[in-house]
Design a protein around this motif. Sequence first.
Motif, PDB file in Angstrom:
ATOM      1  N   LEU A  90       0.830  -1.201   0.000  1.00  9.64           N
ATOM      2  CA  LEU A  90       0.000   0.000   0.000  1.00  9.64           C
ATOM      3  C   LEU A  90       0.867   1.254   0.000  1.00  9.64           C
ATOM      4  N   ALA A  91       1.974   1.238   0.722  1.00  5.51           N
ATOM      5  CA  ALA A  91       2.862   2.410   0.746  1.00  5.51           C
ATOM      6  C   ALA A  91       3.483   2.661  -0.621  1.00  5.51           C
ATOM      7  N   ALA A  92       3.821   1.583  -1.341  1.00  2.81           N
ATOM      8  CA  ALA A  92       4.420   1.744  -2.670  1.00  2.81           C
ATOM      9  C   ALA A  92       3.451   2.382  -3.649  1.00  2.81           C
ATOM     10  N   ALA A  93       2.143   2.131  -3.475  1.00  2.40           N
ATOM     11  CA  ALA A  93       1.127   2.702  -4.371  1.00  2.40           C
ATOM     12  C   ALA A  93       0.628   4.061  -3.898  1.00  2.40           C
ATOM     13  N   ALA A  94       0.949   4.427  -2.654  1.00  2.00           N
ATOM     14  CA  ALA A  94       0.372   5.621  -2.033  1.00  2.00           C
ATOM     15  C   ALA A  94       0.734   6.949  -2.686  1.00  2.00           C
ATOM     16  N   PRO A  95       1.824   7.077  -3.480  1.00  2.00           N
ATOM     17  CA  PRO A  95       2.052   8.369  -4.148  1.00  2.00           C
ATOM     18  C   PRO A  95       0.871   8.832  -5.003  1.00  2.00           C
ATOM     19  N   LEU A 132      -1.971  -4.026  -7.143  1.00  2.04           N
ATOM     20  CA  LEU A 132      -1.125  -2.894  -6.757  1.00  2.04           C
ATOM     21  C   LEU A 132       0.359  -3.258  -6.800  1.00  2.04           C
ATOM     22  N   ALA A 133       0.672  -4.489  -6.406  1.00  3.27           N
ATOM     23  CA  ALA A 133       2.064  -4.915  -6.421  1.00  3.27           C
ATOM     24  C   ALA A 133       2.592  -4.989  -7.845  1.00  3.27           C
ATOM     25  N   ARG A 134       1.775  -5.428  -8.769  1.00  2.00           N
ATOM     26  CA  ARG A 134       2.201  -5.498 -10.177  1.00  2.00           C
ATOM     27  C   ARG A 134       2.480  -4.112 -10.726  1.00  2.00           C
ATOM     28  N   LEU A 135       1.679  -3.134 -10.320  1.00  2.00           N
ATOM     29  CA  LEU A 135       1.896  -1.760 -10.801  1.00  2.00           C
ATOM     30  C   LEU A 135       3.222  -1.201 -10.324  1.00  2.00           C
ATOM     31  N   ALA A 136       3.676  -1.661  -9.159  1.00  2.00           N
ATOM     32  CA  ALA A 136       4.921  -1.149  -8.593  1.00  2.00           C
ATOM     33  C   ALA A 136       6.153  -1.793  -9.216  1.00  2.00           C
TER      34      ALA A 136
END
Length: 330
Positions: free
Chosen positions: A191-196, A322-326
Amino acid sequence: MNSRTKRRLSPAELDALSRRALGAGVAEHTELTDGYANAVWRLRLDDGRDVVCKLSPPPELDQLSYERNLLRMEASAYELAAGAGVPVARLLCAGFDDPVLGGDYLMLGALDGVSWNAVKPDAEDGLRHELGRLLARLNAVTGEVFGYPHAGITGSTWRQAYLAMVDALLGDTVRYPAPLPAPAARIRAVLAAAAPALDEVTTPHLVHFDIWPGNVFLDLTGTPKIQAIIDHERAFWGDPLAEFATPTIFGELREDDPLLAGYREVTPVNLTPAARVRLDLYHAYLYLILLVENGPRQYPESEYARIRDRAIPSLAGVLDRLARLAQPAG
């Protein structure tokens, strides 16, 4: 649904509370059991008024972090919503830290409509369209800080507040272990990786965050219409887009959803790729609530199992997306 957070009061205790709060005793009382958290009664007072009494959980119960002082936020939200032209139940009285109860209570004017959850009216698309317009009005209310000020979970930016809200929920699993689809540290990292994506939100807006048919009352005396939106206890200050998470629970927001069309009549909403990421973050937070809140509440297994068994794979799916997007391209 029954839960440990629902405080029990005897008829004599309800009568005494009503006399202190409203100056009239209780002639008849009926507990309303559709809700999941707070104890709620419909009261017929001896002066003829019909009111709804809502109580905070027992003082000895250790609630989730964001649930501290929920009724205080709800009382504020009722007044703010009414001021924005959103139909709500009338707040008659709010008592905080009542010395007899050892907690908080609200007294609300009783509604004469019917819960949308209890009926299947004609023209539901039209009602969903109307609901979208009303939610846009509600979300237009702005505040000064992001998050849950009533619970002390806030941030100077929406990203900071959202991650504080997530951290509070994940921290609650130390006291109340929950059936999460991944370790808490992994969930937080994804969640933190996607939070921007949340940095697009620069103003705190009032968000109900619990819009489901049980919290919408209908007037069916003529053409069905929305009489009131109730139960603002999960409200926070954040991104208006988060309002679409609960109405699309276990699914996704479609461009042809009448809810979205009604909302757009009041406020523009553009479902960009970044907005879709934000929606995934809000669905993830909602699924976390559903999985963690059973700790203090201890719902009956037969009733809670259907929610848990949908929330676990739904949260896993959002986290995977979300992990794939990161991940870097290539």
